[in-house]
Scaffold this active site. Structure first.
Site, PDB file in Angstrom:
ATOM      1  N   ASP A  14       0.866  -1.171   0.000  1.00 20.60           N
ATOM      2  CA  ASP A  14       0.000   0.000   0.000  1.00 20.60           C
ATOM      3  C   ASP A  14       0.907   1.226   0.000  1.00 20.60           C
ATOM      4  OD1 ASP A  14      -2.446   1.525   0.403  1.00 20.60           O
ATOM      5  OD2 ASP A  14      -1.747   1.801   2.453  1.00 20.60           O
ATOM      6  N   ASP A  16      -0.232   5.199   0.925  1.00 14.21           N
ATOM      7  CA  ASP A  16      -0.512   6.163   1.986  1.00 14.21           C
ATOM      8  C   ASP A  16      -0.693   5.451   3.323  1.00 14.21           C
ATOM      9  OD1 ASP A  16      -1.015   8.750   0.333  1.00 14.21           O
ATOM     10  OD2 ASP A  16      -2.202   7.211  -0.668  1.00 14.21           O
ATOM     11  N   ASP A 177      -1.628  -0.819   5.919  1.00 16.52           N
ATOM     12  CA  ASP A 177      -1.860  -0.230   7.231  1.00 16.52           C
ATOM     13  C   ASP A 177      -3.324  -0.247   7.642  1.00 16.52           C
ATOM     14  OD1 ASP A 177      -2.272   1.759   5.103  1.00 16.52           O
ATOM     15  OD2 ASP A 177      -2.796   3.080   6.755  1.00 16.52           O
TER      16      ASP A 177
END
Length: 235
Positions: A14, A16, A177
């Site tokens: 991922d 961001d 995240d």
């Protein structure tokens, strides 16, 4: 520890909240777009709780906050257009890599892992951001949130990557995240690592039941040893 992901030969990351803290620049763009609509500017703390599902959802959440009501589709369209314009102009002003990211990506590549990026951020913003941060060369494949018909938490981007690389999902590790990343990995039958420092709407990311939870990005190296040609063929 090195046996946990023994069969993994490829890693999808991922962006961001995983590789980069982009919220400061997202906040500027979001606040400017709200102001253009005659609405109050948002704070960085608020944006941190809104990101993670792509630009449109960020704008929907920002408008709902500013209006104290659900926005109309016209309001979303106008604010999203303004957001994209402002974000493109402020894409790299204050976004920064998290500690250890650049070195860890370098070492994983040296260890023989194929690296890809799968983000829900609109693709138009991804290459220039990666280039500005100096990590664009690490990734063989980059998918934005609009690169395919579905984005995370759909497993489609992960499965599409596996098909493109001719890998079974069991050889792919998703590193992110948020619940979106973990749910996508679960649905694709791939392993997942969840990082605790990113953007997950205030929910502990371990509640999503990833394969592994880490507090620091560079700790990945302890679980991903060098892949020899013989190991890759046996896997």
């Amino acid at each position: 520890m090195t046996e946990m992901f023994k069969g993994v030969t490829a890693i999808a990351f991922d962006l961001d909240g995983t590789l980069v803290d982009s919220v400061p620049d997202l906040t500027v763009a979001c606040a400017e777009s709200l102001q253009e609509q005659g609405l109050p500017r948002c704070s960085e703390a608020s944006v941190r709780s809104w990101v993670g599902n792509g630009a449109e959802m960020l704008i929907r959440r920002a408008l709902a906050w500013a209006l104290d009501d659900q926005p109309s589709e016209m309001q979303v369209s106008e604010a999203l257009s303004a957001f994209k314009r402002h974000y493109e102009a402020n894409l790299t002003g204050n976004s920064r890599l998290y500690p250890g990211v650049s070195d860890t990506l370098t070492r994983l590549g040296e260890r023989g892992y194929r690296l890809a990026l799968i983000t829900n951020k609109p693709y138009q913003f991804v290459p220039p951001l990666l280039e500005s941060l100096g990590i664009d060369a690490h990734f063989e494949v980059v998918f934005g949130g609009d690169s395919l018909p579905e984005k995370k938490p759909s497993p489609l981007p992960l499965l599409h990557l596996c098909q493109q690389w001719q890998l079974p999902p069991q050889q792919l590790l998703m590193v992110g995240d948020s619940r979106n990343d973990v749910d996508a990995a679960h649905a694709a039958k791939a392993a997942s690592v969840a990082l605790t420092y990113g953007y997950n709407h205030g929910e502990p990311v371990e509640d999503s039941q990833p394969s592994l939870v880490l507090d620091n990005f560079e700790t990945l190296l302890a679980y991903l040893p060098a892949k020899t040609e013989e190991t890759i063929q046996n896997d």
